[in-house]
Design a protein around this motif. Structure first.
Motif, PDB file in Angstrom:
ATOM      1  N   VAL A   1      44.143 -23.588  -9.546  1.00  0.00           N
ATOM      2  CA  VAL A   1      43.474 -24.614 -10.341  1.00  0.00           C
ATOM      3  C   VAL A   1      43.557 -25.919  -9.551  1.00  0.00           C
ATOM      4  N   ILE A   2      42.414 -26.558  -9.404  1.00  0.00           N
ATOM      5  CA  ILE A   2      42.353 -27.826  -8.683  1.00  0.00           C
ATOM      6  C   ILE A   2      42.904 -28.930  -9.573  1.00  0.00           C
ATOM      7  N   GLY A   3      43.694 -29.806  -8.956  1.00  0.00           N
ATOM      8  CA  GLY A   3      44.247 -30.950  -9.662  1.00  0.00           C
ATOM      9  C   GLY A   3      43.632 -32.239  -9.164  1.00  0.00           C
ATOM     10  N   ALA A   4      44.434 -33.275  -9.120  1.00  0.00           N
ATOM     11  CA  ALA A   4      43.975 -34.609  -8.746  1.00  0.00           C
ATOM     12  C   ALA A   4      43.722 -34.714  -7.244  1.00  0.00           C
ATOM     13  N   PRO A   5      42.886 -35.676  -6.852  1.00  0.00           N
ATOM     14  CA  PRO A   5      42.656 -35.917  -5.421  1.00  0.00           C
ATOM     15  C   PRO A   5      43.935 -36.405  -4.752  1.00  0.00           C
TER      16      PRO A   5
ATOM     17  N   ALA B   1      35.986 -35.181  -4.848  1.00  0.00           N
ATOM     18  CA  ALA B   1      37.258 -34.562  -5.229  1.00  0.00           C
ATOM     19  C   ALA B   1      37.602 -34.857  -6.685  1.00  0.00           C
ATOM     20  N   GLU B   2      37.362 -36.091  -7.123  1.00  0.00           N
ATOM     21  CA  GLU B   2      37.678 -36.478  -8.505  1.00  0.00           C
ATOM     22  C   GLU B   2      36.906 -35.639  -9.521  1.00  0.00           C
ATOM     23  N   ALA B   3      35.712 -35.233  -9.174  1.00  0.00           N
ATOM     24  CA  ALA B   3      34.881 -34.446 -10.093  1.00  0.00           C
ATOM     25  C   ALA B   3      35.379 -33.017 -10.260  1.00  0.00           C
ATOM     26  N   LEU B   4      36.313 -32.589  -9.418  1.00  0.00           N
ATOM     27  CA  LEU B   4      36.773 -31.196  -9.442  1.00  0.00           C
ATOM     28  C   LEU B   4      38.088 -30.992 -10.186  1.00  0.00           C
ATOM     29  N   ASN B   5      38.679 -32.054 -10.711  1.00  0.00           N
ATOM     30  CA  ASN B   5      39.967 -31.921 -11.397  1.00  0.00           C
ATOM     31  C   ASN B   5      39.849 -30.906 -12.538  1.00  0.00           C
TER      32      ASN B   5
END
Length: 186
Positions: free
Chosen positions: A12-16, A74-78
C-alpha cells in the motif's frame, strides 16, 4: 493491462518522501525489499507501477516508480493498493506449512465435526496480527456478508487448513475459552 484475474495485495502506497516523487510504501512481503522482485505492480484499475529504486526506512520502504515523476503525482497516490497476479508468485519456494494469505479467501470455515460455519471473505490485519473475516452460513445455505465476524488467525483458532478440500477448521473463541476453563479445573 486489464484487471488481474487473481490479484494478490503486495503493498500500500503511503505519503510522499521528498520532492522527486519517491513514496513510502508498506509491503506485505516477507522481506520488504523483495517487493522489487515481482516485476510490474498494478493498482486496482490495472495501472502499472514499475520500481526503479527501493530502499529500507524504518517500518516501510522508500520506492521510486518509473511512472511517478514529482511530489504532486506522488501525493495523489496515498492509499493506493498495489497488486500482482497470483500466477506471478512462486509456489515452489513455499515450505509445507506456508501459504499466501490471499489463498485463505474463499475457503469454507468448518467446525471440528466438519459442519459449515461460514466462508472466509477477507484477511485483514490492523497491526496486531492477521484476522479472518467470516461470513456465516445462512439457513438457506448462502452467506450473510452483513453479519460477518472476525476471529484471530492462529494455530489455536485454525488448527487445520485443507486447500485441496477448500476448507479450514475453525475453533470458535467461546470453545477455546471453555477448553481453557476445563484445563484450569484439572
Amino acid at each position: 493491462m486489464t484487471k488481474s484475474v487473481s490479484p494478490v495485495l503486495m503493498a500500500v502506497i503511503g505519503a510522499p518522501n521528498g520532492v522527486r516523487g519517491a513514496l513510502r510504501v508498506k509491503t506485505y512481503t516477507g522481506d520488504p525489499l523483495a517487493l522489487g522482485d515481482y516485476g510490474t505492480l498494478y493498482d486496482e484499475g490495472g495501472n502499472p507501477f514499475d520500481i526503479t529504486e527501493i530502499r529500507p526506512s524504518k517500518n516501510v520502504v522508500i520506492v521510486s516508480f518509473e511512472q511517478v515523476k514529482d511530489r504532486r503525482a506522488a501525493e495523489a497516490l496515498n492509499g493506493v493498493e498495489l497488486f500482482v497476479d497470483r500466477s506471478q508468485l512462486p509456489d515452489d519456494e513455499l515450505d509445507e506449512d506456508e501459504f499466501f494469505v490471499a489463498d485463505l479467501v474463499g475457503l469454507a470455515a468448518v467446525d471440528e465435526a466438519g459442519e459449515a460455519i461460514g466462508k472466509v471473505i477477507a484477511v485483514p490485519n490492523y497491526g496486531a496480527g492477521d484476522l479472518l473475516e467470516i461470513a456465516p452460513v445462512t439457513p438457506g445455505g448462502g452467506f450473510a456478508r452483513k453479519r460477518a465476524f472476525l476471529v484471530a488467525f492462529s494455530r489455536t483458532t485454525v488448527p487445520a487448513i485443507d486447500f485441496d478440500a477448500g476448507t479450514l477448521t475453525l475453533v470458535p473463541p467461546g470453545e477455546i475459552e471453555a477448553r481453557g476453563d476445563e484445563a484450569d479445573d484439572e
